[in-house]
Design a protein around this motif. Structure first.
Motif, PDB file in Angstrom:
ATOM      1  N   HIS A 191     -74.100   5.040 -15.417  1.00 60.54           N
ATOM      2  CA  HIS A 191     -73.067   4.957 -15.468  1.00 60.54           C
ATOM      3  C   HIS A 191     -71.805   5.837 -16.361  1.00 60.54           C
ATOM      4  O   HIS A 191     -70.755   5.559 -16.544  1.00 60.54           O
ATOM      5  CB  HIS A 191     -72.549   2.704 -15.519  1.00 60.54           C
ATOM      6  CG  HIS A 191     -72.994   2.479 -14.294  1.00 60.54           C
ATOM      7  ND1 HIS A 191     -74.038   2.056 -14.127  1.00 60.54           N
ATOM      8  CD2 HIS A 191     -71.779   1.648 -13.647  1.00 60.54           C
ATOM      9  CE1 HIS A 191     -73.871   0.714 -13.407  1.00 60.54           C
ATOM     10  NE2 HIS A 191     -72.611   1.230 -12.828  1.00 60.54           N
ATOM     11  N   ASN A 192     -72.731   6.334 -16.931  1.00 62.06           N
ATOM     12  CA  ASN A 192     -71.793   7.008 -17.784  1.00 62.06           C
ATOM     13  C   ASN A 192     -70.958   8.690 -17.465  1.00 62.06           C
ATOM     14  O   ASN A 192     -69.848   8.688 -17.487  1.00 62.06           O
ATOM     15  CB  ASN A 192     -72.327   7.965 -19.042  1.00 62.06           C
ATOM     16  CG  ASN A 192     -73.166   7.666 -20.126  1.00 62.06           C
ATOM     17  OD1 ASN A 192     -72.629   7.142 -20.332  1.00 62.06           O
ATOM     18  ND2 ASN A 192     -74.248   8.396 -20.739  1.00 62.06           N
ATOM     19  N   SER A 193     -71.348   8.241 -16.307  1.00 60.81           N
ATOM     20  CA  SER A 193     -70.647   9.087 -14.924  1.00 60.81           C
ATOM     21  C   SER A 193     -69.491   8.234 -14.198  1.00 60.81           C
ATOM     22  O   SER A 193     -68.335   9.451 -14.469  1.00 60.81           O
ATOM     23  CB  SER A 193     -72.024   9.210 -13.301  1.00 60.81           C
ATOM     24  OG  SER A 193     -71.275   8.318 -12.903  1.00 60.81           O
ATOM     25  N   MET A 194     -69.837   7.094 -14.490  1.00 61.18           N
ATOM     26  CA  MET A 194     -67.753   6.539 -13.919  1.00 61.18           C
ATOM     27  C   MET A 194     -67.310   7.230 -15.578  1.00 61.18           C
ATOM     28  O   MET A 194     -65.604   6.921 -15.417  1.00 61.18           O
ATOM     29  CB  MET A 194     -68.311   5.113 -14.354  1.00 61.18           C
ATOM     30  CG  MET A 194     -68.798   4.434 -13.088  1.00 61.18           C
ATOM     31  SD  MET A 194     -69.124   3.153 -12.160  1.00 61.18           S
ATOM     32  CE  MET A 194     -66.999   3.158 -12.003  1.00 61.18           C
ATOM     33  N   LEU A 195     -67.402   6.977 -16.895  1.00 55.23           N
ATOM     34  CA  LEU A 195     -66.624   7.282 -18.049  1.00 55.23           C
ATOM     35  C   LEU A 195     -66.102   8.637 -17.827  1.00 55.23           C
ATOM     36  O   LEU A 195     -65.274   9.004 -18.447  1.00 55.23           O
ATOM     37  CB  LEU A 195     -67.502   7.800 -19.139  1.00 55.23           C
ATOM     38  CG  LEU A 195     -67.551   5.883 -18.651  1.00 55.23           C
ATOM     39  CD1 LEU A 195     -68.634   5.730 -20.872  1.00 55.23           C
ATOM     40  CD2 LEU A 195     -66.779   4.840 -19.443  1.00 55.23           C
ATOM     41  N   HIS A 196     -67.621   9.996 -17.948  1.00 55.46           N
ATOM     42  CA  HIS A 196     -66.873  11.365 -17.737  1.00 55.46           C
ATOM     43  C   HIS A 196     -66.219  11.123 -16.266  1.00 55.46           C
ATOM     44  O   HIS A 196     -64.956  12.233 -16.702  1.00 55.46           O
ATOM     45  CB  HIS A 196     -68.002  11.940 -16.800  1.00 55.46           C
ATOM     46  CG  HIS A 196     -69.253  11.920 -18.543  1.00 55.46           C
ATOM     47  ND1 HIS A 196     -70.412  12.296 -18.278  1.00 55.46           N
ATOM     48  CD2 HIS A 196     -69.120  11.681 -20.033  1.00 55.46           C
ATOM     49  CE1 HIS A 196     -71.112  12.551 -19.139  1.00 55.46           C
ATOM     50  NE2 HIS A 196     -70.137  12.222 -19.999  1.00 55.46           N
ATOM     51  N   ALA A 197     -65.898  10.783 -15.405  1.00 56.94           N
ATOM     52  CA  ALA A 197     -65.212  10.505 -14.060  1.00 56.94           C
ATOM     53  C   ALA A 197     -63.388  10.262 -14.710  1.00 56.94           C
ATOM     54  O   ALA A 197     -62.409  10.891 -14.012  1.00 56.94           O
ATOM     55  CB  ALA A 197     -65.374   9.660 -13.091  1.00 56.94           C
ATOM     56  N   LEU A 198     -63.289   9.292 -15.874  1.00 55.23           N
ATOM     57  CA  LEU A 198     -61.787   9.395 -15.921  1.00 55.23           C
ATOM     58  C   LEU A 198     -61.244   9.929 -17.350  1.00 55.23           C
ATOM     59  O   LEU A 198     -60.622   9.954 -17.784  1.00 55.23           O
ATOM     60  CB  LEU A 198     -62.353   7.842 -16.942  1.00 55.23           C
ATOM     61  CG  LEU A 198     -62.376   6.974 -15.852  1.00 55.23           C
ATOM     62  CD1 LEU A 198     -62.329   5.405 -16.259  1.00 55.23           C
ATOM     63  CD2 LEU A 198     -61.107   6.955 -14.118  1.00 55.23           C
ATOM     64  N   THR A 199     -62.791  11.315 -17.474  1.00 54.56           N
ATOM     65  CA  THR A 199     -62.111  12.103 -19.197  1.00 54.56           C
ATOM     66  C   THR A 199     -62.153  13.698 -18.436  1.00 54.56           C
ATOM     67  O   THR A 199     -63.363  14.538 -17.949  1.00 54.56           O
ATOM     68  CB  THR A 199     -63.313  11.713 -19.827  1.00 54.56           C
ATOM     69  OG1 THR A 199     -63.550  10.629 -20.404  1.00 54.56           O
ATOM     70  CG2 THR A 199     -62.402  12.466 -21.157  1.00 54.56           C
ATOM     71  N   GLU A 250     -70.577  15.858  -8.363  1.00 51.40           N
ATOM     72  CA  GLU A 250     -69.607  16.497  -7.083  1.00 51.40           C
ATOM     73  C   GLU A 250     -68.188  15.290  -7.108  1.00 51.40           C
ATOM     74  O   GLU A 250     -67.277  15.328  -7.371  1.00 51.40           O
ATOM     75  CB  GLU A 250     -69.707  16.707  -5.832  1.00 51.40           C
ATOM     76  CG  GLU A 250     -70.273  18.121  -5.708  1.00 51.40           C
ATOM     77  CD  GLU A 250     -70.534  18.449  -4.411  1.00 51.40           C
ATOM     78  OE1 GLU A 250     -70.241  18.813  -3.525  1.00 51.40           O
ATOM     79  OE2 GLU A 250     -71.428  18.860  -4.157  1.00 51.40           O
ATOM     80  N   LEU A 251     -68.966  14.225  -6.815  1.00 52.41           N
ATOM     81  CA  LEU A 251     -67.716  12.995  -6.722  1.00 52.41           C
ATOM     82  C   LEU A 251     -66.896  13.153  -8.879  1.00 52.41           C
ATOM     83  O   LEU A 251     -65.697  13.079  -8.456  1.00 52.41           O
ATOM     84  CB  LEU A 251     -68.597  11.808  -6.799  1.00 52.41           C
ATOM     85  CG  LEU A 251     -69.199  11.531  -5.825  1.00 52.41           C
ATOM     86  CD1 LEU A 251     -70.128  10.231  -5.981  1.00 52.41           C
ATOM     87  CD2 LEU A 251     -68.193  10.764  -4.591  1.00 52.41           C
ATOM     88  N   VAL A 252     -67.805  12.923  -9.467  1.00 52.86           N
ATOM     89  CA  VAL A 252     -67.664  13.461 -11.059  1.00 52.86           C
ATOM     90  C   VAL A 252     -66.326  14.172 -10.964  1.00 52.86           C
ATOM     91  O   VAL A 252     -65.359  13.871 -11.255  1.00 52.86           O
ATOM     92  CB  VAL A 252     -68.067  13.307 -12.120  1.00 52.86           C
ATOM     93  CG1 VAL A 252     -67.909  13.247 -13.454  1.00 52.86           C
ATOM     94  CG2 VAL A 252     -69.087  11.747 -12.011  1.00 52.86           C
ATOM     95  N   MET A 253     -66.670  15.124 -10.255  1.00 57.52           N
ATOM     96  CA  MET A 253     -65.634  16.558 -11.275  1.00 57.52           C
ATOM     97  C   MET A 253     -64.377  16.332 -10.049  1.00 57.52           C
ATOM     98  O   MET A 253     -63.109  17.217 -10.390  1.00 57.52           O
ATOM     99  CB  MET A 253     -66.064  17.880 -10.207  1.00 57.52           C
ATOM    100  CG  MET A 253     -66.892  18.167 -11.304  1.00 57.52           C
ATOM    101  SD  MET A 253     -68.157  19.842 -10.662  1.00 57.52           S
ATOM    102  CE  MET A 253     -68.861  19.551  -9.549  1.00 57.52           C
ATOM    103  N   ALA A 254     -64.348  16.102  -8.905  1.00 57.73           N
ATOM    104  CA  ALA A 254     -63.512  15.594  -7.715  1.00 57.73           C
ATOM    105  C   ALA A 254     -62.276  14.713  -8.488  1.00 57.73           C
ATOM    106  O   ALA A 254     -60.953  14.320  -8.590  1.00 57.73           O
ATOM    107  CB  ALA A 254     -63.790  14.653  -6.935  1.00 57.73           C
ATOM    108  N   CYS A 255     -62.773  13.467  -9.586  1.00 58.30           N
ATOM    109  CA  CYS A 255     -62.247  12.250 -10.221  1.00 58.30           C
ATOM    110  C   CYS A 255     -61.678  13.623 -11.186  1.00 58.30           C
ATOM    111  O   CYS A 255     -60.325  13.302 -11.960  1.00 58.30           O
ATOM    112  CB  CYS A 255     -62.708  11.285 -10.470  1.00 58.30           C
ATOM    113  SG  CYS A 255     -63.428  10.492  -9.473  1.00 58.30           S
ATOM    114  N   GLN A 256     -61.981  14.780 -12.349  1.00 61.14           N
ATOM    115  CA  GLN A 256     -61.543  15.176 -12.761  1.00 61.14           C
ATOM    116  C   GLN A 256     -60.395  16.258 -12.398  1.00 61.14           C
ATOM    117  O   GLN A 256     -59.384  16.394 -13.292  1.00 61.14           O
ATOM    118  CB  GLN A 256     -62.698  15.884 -13.828  1.00 61.14           C
ATOM    119  CG  GLN A 256     -63.488  14.445 -14.541  1.00 61.14           C
ATOM    120  CD  GLN A 256     -65.101  16.134 -15.115  1.00 61.14           C
ATOM    121  OE1 GLN A 256     -64.891  16.938 -14.805  1.00 61.14           O
ATOM    122  NE2 GLN A 256     -65.571  15.071 -16.324  1.00 61.14           N
ATOM    123  N   ASP A 257     -60.682  16.893 -11.753  1.00 64.38           N
ATOM    124  CA  ASP A 257     -59.756  17.924 -10.432  1.00 64.38           C
ATOM    125  C   ASP A 257     -58.691  16.924 -10.622  1.00 64.38           C
ATOM    126  O   ASP A 257     -57.368  17.493 -10.781  1.00 64.38           O
ATOM    127  CB  ASP A 257     -60.387  17.346  -9.635  1.00 64.38           C
ATOM    128  CG  ASP A 257     -59.860  19.368  -8.839  1.00 64.38           C
ATOM    129  OD1 ASP A 257     -59.320  19.995  -9.767  1.00 64.38           O
ATOM    130  OD2 ASP A 257     -59.221  18.852  -7.806  1.00 64.38           O
TER     131      ASP A 257
END
Length: 352
Positions: free
Chosen positions: A106-114, A137-144
Motif C-alpha cells: 500500500h506504500n504504492s498508493m501513497l507514492h501514486a499521490l506524491t 506503471e500504475l503509480v507512474m501514470a498517477c504521478q504523471d
C-alpha cells in the motif's frame, strides 16, 4: 464543458463524457495485466478489473468537476482505483497474512499521490514478485497526471491524510482473523477524539473510500483552489460521504461475506433496526456535510447516486432483509435517488 446541475444532464454527461474514457483507460490496463509474468499476480490483476469495473466508472464521475481537464483526471482516477482494487484482491485472496507485506504493497498508493516519489519493490515481503512492471506503471501514470495539476500542492496534505486512513484500514483488516477486530479497535481509539460519535466499524468504513481523493484531485485542476478549499472538501467527504459509500458497499455484500467468513462492518450492529437507523443517519449527515461546498448540487447528486448504484445491485434482490431496508433507503434518498436507481438498474442489465 460545464458541471451538471440537473440529474438528467448529469446522466447524459456520464454516458457521453465519462464512461467511454473509463473503458478506454481500463482496456489499456487490462492489456498490461494480461502480460504479467507471475500467474497469481496476473490472475488477481485481471480479476480486479473484471469484477470491479464499476468502481472506476463511479469514481470517474468526479472527472466532470475538472471540466476541460476531464480526460487527464479520469486517467488518474482509473489508474488509482485500479491500484486500490488490485491490492484489495492481493490482500483478500492472499498467500500472506503479514501486516508488513500489506504495508509495503500500500506504500504504492501513497507514492501514486506524491509527485517525484521514488518507487520501491512493493512485493518485497511476498513470494509472488514478477508483475512485469504493472504496479510501477500504475503509480507512474498517477504521478504523471498530478505533477501537471496547478493546485495539486494545495490539496496534497489532504490527499495523503485520506490515503493513510485507507492504507491503515487495509493493513488492519487483512491480518489473521483473530487479530483484525483488536487492531481496528485500537486504531479507532487513536483517532476517536477527532471524530463525531460513531463506532469503530463505522470509522473503518469512512476510511475505506477513495472518493475524497478523487474529488480533491479534480479540484486541483483549478489554479485558484486554495489549501483552505482543500480542507473544506476533505472535511465534507470524511467522514460522512465516504462512510455512506463504504457502508452501502458492505450492506449489499452481507450474504457473500457471511458465506466467505469475511469481515463485514454491518455484522456489528445489534439488529436490522439499528443498521437501518445508522445508514439513514449517514445519508442525512452526508447531505448536510456537502451543503457549503462549491458545486453543491453536483455533490448532492453524488450522494443520491451512491445510494442508487448500490441499491440497484442484483445482490439486493436475493437478500430479503437487505431488500426491505433498501426500499426504505430509496425513500430517504428521495426523487433524485429514484431517478439514478432506475438508470443504474437499466444500465447494469443492458451491460449483460
Amino acid at each position: 464543458m460545464s458541471i451538471p446541475k440537473k440529474p438528467l444532464s448529469m446522466m447524459i454527461k456520464i454516458y457521453k463524457e465519462v464512461l467511454p474514457r473509463v473503458h478506454y483507460y481500463l482496456n489499456e490496463w487490462k492489456e498490461k495485466a494480461n502480460n504479467i509474468p507471475n500467474p497469481e499476480l496476473r490472475k488477481q490483476a485481471l480479476a480486479s478489473i473484471e469484477t470491479k469495473t464499476f468502481h472506476c466508472e463511479g469514481g470517474s464521475i468526479y472527472g466532470l468537476l475538472a471540466e476541460e481537464e476531464i480526460d487527464k483526471v479520469i486517467r488518474f482516477i482509473v489508474a488509482y482505483q485500479t491500484i486500490s482494487d488490485y491490492l484489495d484482491n492481493l490482500c483478500d485472496r492472499s498467500t500472506s497474512l503479514d501486516p508488513n507485506d500489506f504495508e509495503a504493497l500500500h506504500n504504492s498508493m501513497l507514492h501514486a499521490l506524491t509527485p517525484g516519489a521514488v518507487l520501491e519493490d512493493y512485493y518485497r515481503h511476498r513470494e509472488e514478485k514478477d508483475d512485469g512492471g504493472y504496479l510501477h506503471e500504475l503509480v507512474m501514470a498517477c504521478q504523471d497526471v498530478i505533477s501537471t495539476l496547478p493546485a495539486y500542492e494545495n490539496i496534497y496534505p489532504c490527499n495523503i491524510e485520506l490515503a493513510k486512513y485507507y492504507c491503515d484500514l487495509q493493513i488492519h483488516k487483512h491480518v489473521k482473523k483473530e487479530d483484525r477486530v483488536p487492531r481496528l479497535e485500537k486504531w479507532f481509539n487513536s483517532h476517536k477524539d477527532k471524530l463525531p460519535a460513531m463506532a469503530w466499524y463505522e470509522f473503518s468504513a469512512c476510511a475505506g473510500s477513495t472518493l475524497g481523493i478523487f474529488c480533491l484531485t479534480s479540484y486541483a485542476t483549478k489554479p485558484n483552489f486554495s489549501k483552505k478549499d482543500a480542507i473544506s472538501v476533505k472535511e465534507s467527504y470524511f467522514p460522512w460521504v465516504q462512510g455512506l459509500h463504504i457502508m452501502l458497499d458492505y450492506f449489499i455484500d452481507q450474504e457473500e461475506d457471511r458465506i466467505g467468513g469475511d469481515l463485514n462492518f454491518c455484522f456489528y450492529y445489534e439488529d436490522e433496526k439499528e443498521l437501518l437507523n445508522r445508514l439513514e443517519h449517514f445519508a442525512v449527515e452526508a447531505d448536510k456535510s456537502i451543503n457549503n461546498l462549491p458545486h453543491q448540487q453536483f455533490h448532492y447528486f453524488i450522494n443520491k447516486g451512491l445510494m442508487a448504484i448500490y441499491l440497484a445491485d442484483e445482490k439486493v434482490r436475493s437478500q430479503k432483509q437487505v431488500k426491505e431496508i433498501s426500499k426504505r433507503l430509496i425513500r430517504v434518498g428521495g426523487s433524485s435517488t429514484l431517478f439514478f436507481f432506475i438508470n443504474g438498474w437499466i444500465y447494469r442489465r443492458l451491460k449483460k
